[in-house]
Design a protein around this motif. Structure first.
Motif, short mmCIF file in Angstrom:
data_model
loop_
_atom_site.label_atom_id
_atom_site.label_comp_id
_atom_site.label_asym_id
_atom_site.label_seq_id
_atom_site.Cartn_x
_atom_site.Cartn_y
_atom_site.Cartn_z
N GLN B 38 0.82 -1.22 0.00
CA GLN B 38 0.00 0.00 0.00
C GLN B 38 0.85 1.26 0.00
O GLN B 38 0.52 2.25 0.67
CB GLN B 38 -0.98 -0.04 1.18
N ASP B 39 1.95 1.18 -0.70
CA ASP B 39 2.83 2.33 -0.82
C ASP B 39 3.56 2.22 -2.15
O ASP B 39 4.24 1.22 -2.41
CB ASP B 39 3.85 2.33 0.33
N ARG B 84 7.93 -4.97 4.81
CA ARG B 84 6.97 -4.56 5.82
C ARG B 84 7.52 -4.81 7.23
O ARG B 84 7.35 -4.02 8.14
CB ARG B 84 5.65 -5.28 5.63
N THR B 91 -0.67 -1.51 11.66
CA THR B 91 -1.84 -2.06 10.98
C THR B 91 -2.92 -1.00 10.78
O THR B 91 -3.78 -1.12 9.93
CB THR B 91 -2.44 -3.22 11.79
N SER B 93 -3.31 2.74 9.66
CA SER B 93 -2.55 3.87 9.12
C SER B 93 -3.05 5.17 9.71
O SER B 93 -4.21 5.30 10.11
CB SER B 93 -2.69 3.89 7.61
N GLU B 95 -3.51 7.82 8.14
CA GLU B 95 -4.50 8.38 7.23
C GLU B 95 -5.91 7.96 7.62
O GLU B 95 -6.83 8.76 7.63
CB GLU B 95 -4.22 7.89 5.81
N MET B 96 -6.01 6.69 7.96
CA MET B 96 -7.32 6.16 8.32
C MET B 96 -7.83 6.81 9.61
O MET B 96 -8.99 7.14 9.75
CB MET B 96 -7.27 4.64 8.50
N TRP B 127 -11.52 -1.06 0.32
CA TRP B 127 -10.06 -0.87 0.25
C TRP B 127 -9.53 -0.24 1.53
O TRP B 127 -8.51 -0.67 2.09
CB TRP B 127 -9.71 0.00 -0.97
N GLU B 128 -10.25 0.75 2.03
CA GLU B 128 -9.83 1.40 3.27
C GLU B 128 -9.92 0.42 4.45
O GLU B 128 -9.08 0.44 5.35
CB GLU B 128 -10.68 2.64 3.54
N GLU B 131 -7.01 -1.94 4.48
CA GLU B 131 -5.78 -1.35 5.04
C GLU B 131 -5.67 -1.60 6.54
O GLU B 131 -4.59 -1.58 7.10
CB GLU B 131 -5.75 0.16 4.77
N GLN B 132 -6.84 -1.80 7.16
CA GLN B 132 -6.84 -1.98 8.63
C GLN B 132 -6.79 -3.44 9.06
O GLN B 132 -6.64 -3.73 10.24
CB GLN B 132 -8.10 -1.34 9.21
N ARG B 138 -4.29 -9.86 5.63
CA ARG B 138 -4.43 -9.07 4.40
C ARG B 138 -3.66 -9.70 3.25
O ARG B 138 -4.17 -9.79 2.13
CB ARG B 138 -3.94 -7.64 4.65
#
Lengths: 172, 201
Positions: B38-39, B84, B91, B93, B95-96, B127-128, B131-132, B138
């Motif tokens: 995810q980067d 990672r 786990t 982010s 952003e979230m 998708w969001e 990310e968690q 995942r």
């Protein structure tokens, strides 16, 4: 399975059962349990959403331009490093072998030289002296020698021990 | 020219064939790395690393055993996991966390939670939520639902047993369902909608 009939299935079991992968017991439970069936349906829907979300995210991923030259440089540099490593280890091995041979030859040479320089070893028999005590011998008796080794320097080279004397007879 | 022919030439040191092989698989390698990490920067670095490994060891590749992509994928997934691990990605982010506090731009006037999800964009929401999900689960979900791999192959890539791979996928889905349920409930609360019942048990 009776126990399973009374309670609902675990979430993880239901999550695994969305792709027709349920085992016999789970399938039997799902046949009559509407609640678990609805959860499985939710997981099936979720699986489809995950497929779509991942495909969309992958499609939207900002794919950079392939950098072939950079890759080539790294691959070539790696090969060179590997060749240099092999070369260095080969040189080190040869050097080690030469050092070992030289060391061994010097050790063996020194030993041989030391042996050549040393005088020949001579084995000489030790001299012996026979002392006979006076007055302790009967006229006819042959004296019993007392033997001592290593004391006399000018001892004769003849055998040190004489014949064993015959003991005197009681009549004499 | 088929993949096998290109590989045969590439193994013999043909630069054009090597380049063709690289360019044919680069985008797919980057995309998979991007999904796993995810980067974009990390994905590019890892994809390049995997290709370096593959090209250095091209003489070891056996087309009878696996496709070139499958071979490359092993190197790629392994490097993604190492990357990672090194970065010790959280786990959750940041952003979230910051986005979680923001209200949706236009809360729906309708009372349907599924409609809420649609409005926000289901793919984006999923998708969001992905990310968690915990990294191990995942990875398994991505290999299962993006690459479409059977559990046996997922197990080989993640260095675990097929049962463990199956369990990871299941746990990932359970986490995902919980996260999506929370998201929908949060959105419903913000929109002033009271849900009649929970989505999940």
């Amino acid at each position: 399975m009776k126990k399973m009939d009374k309670v609902h299935l675990q979430e993880t079991e239901l999550a695994c059962s969305d792709g027709g992968e349920a085992n016999v017991d789970t399938a039997e439970h799902l046949r009559w349990c509407a609640r678990c069936r609805s959860v499985v349906a939710e997981y099936r829907w979720l699986g489809e959403q995950v497929v779509d979300a991942l495909a969309a995210a992958a499609e939207a991923a900002p794919v950079p331009r392939p950098r072939w030259r950079a890759l080539e440089r790294r691959v070539i540099a790696g090969r060179r490093r590997r060749v240099a490593g092999w070369r260095a280890s080969a040189i080190a091995s040869v050097a080690l072998a030469i050092c070992t041979v030289l060391l061994l030859s010097s050790i063996v040479g020194a030993t041989v030289a030391a042996q050549l320089a040393s005088p020949e070893a001579v084995m000489t028999p030790l001299s012996a002296t026979v002392v006979v005590a006076e007055g302790s011998v009967t006229p006819d008796a042959t004296p019993t020698p007392i033997v001592s080794y290593g004391e006399s320097v000018d001892a004769p080279s003849t055998p040190a021990l004489g014949p064993i004397p015959t003991p005197p007879t009681p009549d004499a | 020219m088929t993949d096998v022919e290109i590989i045969a030439r590439a193994v013999n040191g043909n630069e054009a064939a090597q380049r063709a092989l690289y360019e044919a698989h680069y985008a797919a390698a980057f995309r998979l790395a991007y999904l796993l990490l995810q980067d974009a920067c990390d994905a590019e670095e890892v994809a390049q690393d995997a290709f370096v490994y593959v090209f250095r060891n091209l003489h070891r590749y056996d087309p009878q055993r696996a496709s070139f992509w499958a071979w490359l994928r092993v190197a790629l997934v392994s490097r993604c996991r190492n990357k990672r691990r090194r970065k010790q990605l959280s786990t959750v982010s940041l952003e979230m966390l910051t986005a979680a506090g923001e209200a949706p731009a236009d809360p729906t006037p309708a009372g349907d939670p599924a409609g809420l999800l649609e409005l926000r964009g289901t793919q984006q929401t999923v998708w969001e939520a992905l990310e968690q999900v915990s990294p191990g689960a995942r990875d398994a979900l991505i290999l299962r639902y993006y690459e479409g791999l059977p559990y046996k192959e997922i197990a080989a890539l993640l260095s675990c047993s097929p049962d463990a791979a199956r369990a990871r996928v299941a746990h990932g889905k359970v986490q995902l369902r919980r996260l999506l349920t929370e998201t929908v409930e949060g959105m419903a609360r913000e929109a002033g909608i009271v849900r009649p019942a929970e989505v999940g048990g």
